[in-house]
Scaffold this motif. Structure first.
Motif, PDB file in Angstrom:
ATOM      1  N   LEU A 227      12.646 -35.522 -39.807  1.00 46.56           N
ATOM      2  CA  LEU A 227      13.068 -34.870 -40.634  1.00 46.56           C
ATOM      3  C   LEU A 227      13.866 -34.847 -41.771  1.00 46.56           C
ATOM      4  N   LYS A 228      14.766 -35.790 -41.599  1.00 50.51           N
ATOM      5  CA  LYS A 228      15.801 -36.375 -42.674  1.00 50.51           C
ATOM      6  C   LYS A 228      15.053 -37.774 -43.320  1.00 50.51           C
ATOM      7  N   ASN A 229      14.549 -38.800 -42.970  1.00 47.03           N
ATOM      8  CA  ASN A 229      13.750 -39.636 -43.569  1.00 47.03           C
ATOM      9  C   ASN A 229      12.357 -39.289 -44.184  1.00 47.03           C
ATOM     10  N   THR A 230      11.835 -37.605 -43.621  1.00 47.64           N
ATOM     11  CA  THR A 230      10.308 -37.645 -44.642  1.00 47.64           C
ATOM     12  C   THR A 230      10.930 -36.242 -45.873  1.00 47.64           C
ATOM     13  N   GLY A 232      12.112 -33.642 -44.983  1.00 47.28           N
ATOM     14  CA  GLY A 232      11.892 -31.873 -44.290  1.00 47.28           C
ATOM     15  C   GLY A 232      10.055 -31.883 -44.423  1.00 47.28           C
ATOM     16  N   THR A 233       9.508 -33.526 -44.746  1.00 45.32           N
ATOM     17  CA  THR A 233       8.019 -32.818 -44.541  1.00 45.32           C
ATOM     18  C   THR A 233       7.076 -33.152 -43.724  1.00 45.32           C
ATOM     19  N   GLY A 234       8.184 -34.132 -42.642  1.00 45.65           N
ATOM     20  CA  GLY A 234       7.566 -34.521 -41.476  1.00 45.65           C
ATOM     21  C   GLY A 234       6.279 -35.946 -41.371  1.00 45.65           C
ATOM     22  N   ILE A 235       6.226 -36.032 -42.901  1.00 45.68           N
ATOM     23  CA  ILE A 235       4.662 -36.479 -43.405  1.00 45.68           C
ATOM     24  C   ILE A 235       5.831 -38.313 -44.010  1.00 45.68           C
ATOM     25  N   PHE A 236       5.077 -39.001 -43.694  1.00 48.56           N
ATOM     26  CA  PHE A 236       5.737 -40.189 -43.376  1.00 48.56           C
ATOM     27  C   PHE A 236       5.187 -41.641 -44.666  1.00 48.56           C
ATOM     28  N   ASP A 237       5.725 -42.259 -45.621  1.00 46.38           N
ATOM     29  CA  ASP A 237       4.933 -42.886 -46.256  1.00 46.38           C
ATOM     30  C   ASP A 237       5.346 -44.855 -46.111  1.00 46.38           C
ATOM     31  N   LYS A 270       4.283 -33.611 -37.512  1.00 48.01           N
ATOM     32  CA  LYS A 270       3.191 -32.419 -37.513  1.00 48.01           C
ATOM     33  C   LYS A 270       3.815 -31.473 -37.438  1.00 48.01           C
ATOM     34  N   GLU A 271       4.498 -31.519 -35.935  1.00 46.20           N
ATOM     35  CA  GLU A 271       4.943 -30.773 -34.611  1.00 46.20           C
ATOM     36  C   GLU A 271       6.135 -29.987 -34.907  1.00 46.20           C
ATOM     37  N   LEU A 272       6.894 -30.572 -36.142  1.00 50.58           N
ATOM     38  CA  LEU A 272       7.862 -29.413 -36.535  1.00 50.58           C
ATOM     39  C   LEU A 272       8.447 -28.758 -37.895  1.00 50.58           C
ATOM     40  N   THR A 273       7.000 -29.522 -38.052  1.00 49.32           N
ATOM     41  CA  THR A 273       6.666 -28.398 -39.054  1.00 49.32           C
ATOM     42  C   THR A 273       5.814 -28.004 -39.566  1.00 49.32           C
ATOM     43  N   GLY A 274       4.653 -27.626 -38.297  1.00 52.23           N
ATOM     44  CA  GLY A 274       3.885 -26.669 -38.023  1.00 52.23           C
ATOM     45  C   GLY A 274       2.666 -27.251 -38.801  1.00 52.23           C
ATOM     46  N   ILE A 275       2.683 -28.448 -39.422  1.00 54.92           N
ATOM     47  CA  ILE A 275       0.970 -28.705 -39.933  1.00 54.92           C
ATOM     48  C   ILE A 275       0.138 -29.005 -38.625  1.00 54.92           C
ATOM     49  N   HIS A 276      -0.813 -28.497 -39.079  1.00 55.14           N
ATOM     50  CA  HIS A 276      -2.739 -27.751 -37.870  1.00 55.14           C
ATOM     51  C   HIS A 276      -2.816 -29.637 -37.522  1.00 55.14           C
ATOM     52  N   GLN A 277      -2.872 -29.309 -36.437  1.00 55.79           N
ATOM     53  CA  GLN A 277      -3.217 -30.736 -35.792  1.00 55.79           C
ATOM     54  C   GLN A 277      -4.811 -30.749 -35.009  1.00 55.79           C
ATOM     55  N   HIS A 278      -5.521 -31.757 -35.344  1.00 56.01           N
ATOM     56  CA  HIS A 278      -7.224 -31.594 -34.855  1.00 56.01           C
ATOM     57  C   HIS A 278      -6.929 -31.675 -33.693  1.00 56.01           C
TER      58      HIS A 278
END
Length: 278
Positions: A227-230, A232-237, A270-278
């Protein structure tokens, strides 16, 4: 005689998976069966060197590095293979995918045919194998895949075979299953298993009850770093991923399986931020 527990640590360099041979008075029980052709044959050779028949095989969970070698450990003998139903189901659901995914990498070391559980057991069952009795705990999706179990040897050893519930001195694979359920299982199981002396894990040396707390601390550090390194988005570059990996490698400099740090980052984010996983 007192039941003896022998560890086989694989020579395959990437995962360094463990399997175990439980030696009773007149028979052996093999717990998990490694990944590769060479390791599974070496595991069976170690068992044969003890001079007692293999009375049964236990599979703690459904990942290939713990089940693929069953084919060579059985060696076409009529040896019962024990597991909870979810482990067999996960093997059936993923076998062809795993063959396609990994056979090219491992080549002749990849085992192209899996042997499935023949004896399905349920949570709370007492399973007698030869002179040994194991208690079964089906812990569901709260581990590194969606099918996990613990097998308790409640003799003088007070030994628990926990599969990949704990990773001792190794970075943890979190790309299957759920981190939050895993944390919940660790919390619930700690008091339930406090009287057991030794915890035999899939990766790393034998543990004790304190390692449940260490595993929780690892997960909390991992989740916090995601979370800190994104932001809070959970999405990495590319940049944030490198920073995240460096944070974890610095925090746990002596841990093995370093490649797993980045491998699980997207799934956990994705799990931590509730992003839907297919």
């Amino acid at each position: 005689m007192k039941t003896r527990i022998h560890t086989y640590s694989s020579q395959e360099p990437m995962l360094k998976v463990n399997a175990f041979i439980v030696e009773g008075a007149d028979e052996l029980v093999v717990v998990d069966t490694t990944l590769t052709r060479s390791d599974s044959l070496a595991l069976r050779q170690q068992a044969d060197a003890l001079g007692k028949p293999v009375a049964g095989i236990i599979l703690t969970h459904g990942h290939p590095d713990h089940v693929a070698g069953t084919y060579h450990v059985k060696q076409q003998q009529d040896i019962p293979v024990f597991a909870v139903p979810a482990v067999k189901q996960l093997m059936q659901d993923t076998e062809q995918v795993k063959h396609a995914q990994w056979s090219g990498m491992f080549g002749e070391e990849w085992i192209p045919q899996w042997s499935y559980p023949t004896e399905l057991v349920n949570n709370g069952d007492q399973v007698r194998i030869g002179s040994m009795t194991f208690s079964v705990m089906d812990i569901g999706a709260g581990g590194d895949c969606d099918a996990n179990s613990i097998w308790l040897l409640e003799d003088e050893n007070k030994a628990a075979f926990v599969g990949d519930l704990l990773y001792k001195n190794n970075h943890t694979y979190m790309n299957d299953g759920g981190i939050l359920r895993w944390l919940a299982n660790l919390e619930t199981l700690t008091p339930a298993l406090k009287d057991f002396h030794s915890f035999y894990v899939g990766h790393g040396p034998v543990c004790d009850i304190r390692d449940f707390g260490k595993q929780r601390e690892y997960f909390l550090r991992y989740c916090s770093a995601v979370l800190k390194n994104t932001n809070g988005t959970g999405i990495f570059d590319d940049n944030s991923r490198k920073q995240f990996e460096q944070v974890m490698l610095t925090a746990f400099p002596d841990y093995g399986c370093q490649f797993m740090v980045g491998l699980s980052a997207d799934r956990v984010g994705k799990e931590l931020t509730g992003i839907h996983q297919h």
